[in-house]
Design a protein around this motif. Sequence first.
Motif, mmCIF file in Angstrom:
data_model
loop_
_atom_site.group_PDB
_atom_site.id
_atom_site.type_symbol
_atom_site.label_atom_id
_atom_site.label_comp_id
_atom_site.label_asym_id
_atom_site.label_seq_id
_atom_site.Cartn_x
_atom_site.Cartn_y
_atom_site.Cartn_z
ATOM 1 N N ASN A 183 -9.363 6.262 -4.683
ATOM 2 C CA ASN A 183 -9.285 7.720 -4.576
ATOM 3 C C ASN A 183 -9.954 8.248 -3.314
ATOM 4 N N THR A 184 -10.810 7.444 -2.693
ATOM 5 C CA THR A 184 -11.433 7.886 -1.437
ATOM 6 C C THR A 184 -10.460 7.784 -0.270
ATOM 7 N N LYS A 185 -9.428 6.955 -0.444
ATOM 8 C CA LYS A 185 -8.424 6.779 0.617
ATOM 9 C C LYS A 185 -7.058 7.341 0.226
ATOM 10 N N ASN A 186 -6.972 7.943 -0.958
ATOM 11 C CA ASN A 186 -5.691 8.473 -1.446
ATOM 12 C C ASN A 186 -4.591 7.415 -1.363
ATOM 13 N N THR A 187 -4.919 6.220 -1.807
ATOM 14 C CA THR A 187 -3.998 5.094 -1.657
ATOM 15 C C THR A 187 -3.917 4.304 -2.955
ATOM 16 N N VAL A 188 -2.710 3.875 -3.269
ATOM 17 C CA VAL A 188 -2.485 2.981 -4.395
ATOM 18 C C VAL A 188 -1.947 1.662 -3.845
ATOM 19 N N ALA B 190 4.716 -1.120 -12.433
ATOM 20 C CA ALA B 190 3.340 -0.965 -12.873
ATOM 21 C C ALA B 190 2.925 0.483 -12.665
ATOM 22 N N PHE B 191 1.991 0.940 -13.487
ATOM 23 C CA PHE B 191 1.419 2.261 -13.254
ATOM 24 C C PHE B 191 -0.077 2.237 -13.504
ATOM 25 N N ILE B 192 -0.743 3.219 -12.923
ATOM 26 C CA ILE B 192 -2.178 3.404 -13.106
ATOM 27 C C ILE B 192 -2.428 4.893 -13.251
ATOM 28 N N SER B 193 -3.106 5.272 -14.320
ATOM 29 C CA SER B 193 -3.376 6.681 -14.558
ATOM 30 C C SER B 193 -4.555 7.137 -13.713
ATOM 31 N N ALA B 194 -4.833 8.441 -13.769
ATOM 32 C CA ALA B 194 -5.969 8.990 -13.040
ATOM 33 C C ALA B 194 -7.280 8.377 -13.523
ATOM 34 N N ARG B 195 -7.299 7.976 -14.794
ATOM 35 C CA ARG B 195 -8.507 7.362 -15.362
ATOM 36 C C ARG B 195 -8.395 5.841 -15.423
ATOM 37 N N ALA B 196 -7.441 5.313 -14.610
ATOM 38 C CA ALA B 196 -7.295 3.867 -14.433
ATOM 39 C C ALA B 196 -6.760 3.155 -15.676
ATOM 40 N N ARG B 197 -6.001 3.853 -16.518
ATOM 41 C CA ARG B 197 -5.222 3.147 -17.534
ATOM 42 C C ARG B 197 -4.078 2.479 -16.809
ATOM 43 N N SER C 245 0.844 -1.188 0.000
ATOM 44 C CA SER C 245 0.000 0.000 0.000
ATOM 45 C C SER C 245 0.879 1.236 0.000
ATOM 46 N N CYS C 246 0.375 2.291 -0.599
ATOM 47 C CA CYS C 246 1.072 3.585 -0.585
ATOM 48 C C CYS C 246 0.022 4.655 -0.318
ATOM 49 N N ALA C 247 0.095 5.240 0.858
ATOM 50 C CA ALA C 247 -0.824 6.302 1.259
ATOM 51 C C ALA C 247 -0.209 7.647 0.916
ATOM 52 N N VAL C 248 -0.990 8.481 0.256
ATOM 53 C CA VAL C 248 -0.491 9.745 -0.291
ATOM 54 C C VAL C 248 -1.205 10.918 0.356
ATOM 55 N N SER C 249 -0.449 11.951 0.683
ATOM 56 C CA SER C 249 -1.039 13.183 1.208
ATOM 57 C C SER C 249 -0.260 14.366 0.656
ATOM 58 N N GLY C 250 -0.934 15.527 0.649
ATOM 59 C CA GLY C 250 -0.262 16.750 0.227
ATOM 60 C C GLY C 250 -0.385 17.086 -1.238
ATOM 61 N N ILE C 251 -0.986 16.212 -2.035
ATOM 62 C CA ILE C 251 -1.254 16.492 -3.442
ATOM 63 C C ILE C 251 -2.676 16.034 -3.748
ATOM 64 N N ILE C 252 -3.189 16.477 -4.882
ATOM 65 C CA ILE C 252 -4.530 16.039 -5.292
ATOM 66 C C ILE C 252 -4.376 14.674 -5.932
ATOM 67 N N PHE C 253 -4.595 13.646 -5.130
ATOM 68 C CA PHE C 253 -4.305 12.281 -5.533
ATOM 69 C C PHE C 253 -5.092 11.870 -6.770
ATOM 70 N N SER C 254 -6.345 12.276 -6.836
ATOM 71 C CA SER C 254 -7.235 11.754 -7.876
ATOM 72 C C SER C 254 -6.819 12.144 -9.286
ATOM 73 N N ILE C 255 -6.007 13.183 -9.426
ATOM 74 C CA ILE C 255 -5.619 13.604 -10.770
ATOM 75 C C ILE C 255 -4.227 13.120 -11.143
ATOM 76 N N ARG C 256 -3.611 12.395 -10.243
ATOM 77 C CA ARG C 256 -2.230 11.960 -10.454
ATOM 78 C C ARG C 256 -2.158 10.538 -10.986
ATOM 79 N N GLY C 257 -1.239 10.329 -11.916
ATOM 80 C CA GLY C 257 -0.854 8.965 -12.216
ATOM 81 C C GLY C 257 0.028 8.460 -11.084
ATOM 82 N N MET C 258 -0.105 7.182 -10.789
ATOM 83 C CA MET C 258 0.667 6.576 -9.708
ATOM 84 C C MET C 258 1.394 5.349 -10.243
ATOM 85 N N ALA C 259 2.550 5.089 -9.677
ATOM 86 C CA ALA C 259 3.336 3.954 -10.157
ATOM 87 C C ALA C 259 4.079 3.294 -9.005
#
Length: 121
Positions: free
Chosen positions: A73-78, A49-56, A21-35
């Motif tokens: 996105n409700t938990k700001n976690t990937v 692996a990566f996942i875009s804001a639109r789940a690509r 798990s990776c919990a994120v704070s301090g940025i707008i998580f929902s618009i960020r790609g995460m990897a």
Amino acid sequence: QVQLVESGGGLVEAGGSLRLSCAVSGIIFSIRGMAWYRQAPGKQRELVAFISARARINYADSVRGRFTISRDNTKNTVYLQMNSLKPEDTAVYYCNAGSFSDPYFQTGPWWGQGTQVTVSS
């Protein structure tokens, strides 16, 4: 202050599973790609692996079919669900907040501290 905090690493036998798990704070998580990246001793850091804001989603060939990336996105976690683990998956795993420029993930400046995954044979 941007923070990425990984958890869930550990020691597991070959064939086992772990969920990172990776919990994120301090940025707008929902618009960020995460990897998720990993770095084994003596090797360069590689994109897992990566996942875009639109789940690509995309995976490295070495983990495709065994690992699953997801986000809440409700938990700001990937998350990274890792199944059928192999000794060659042993590495420190890092999450990164970046962006998606189709079809590539653009690494961002924000990294977690890393979590160790060790797979015994």
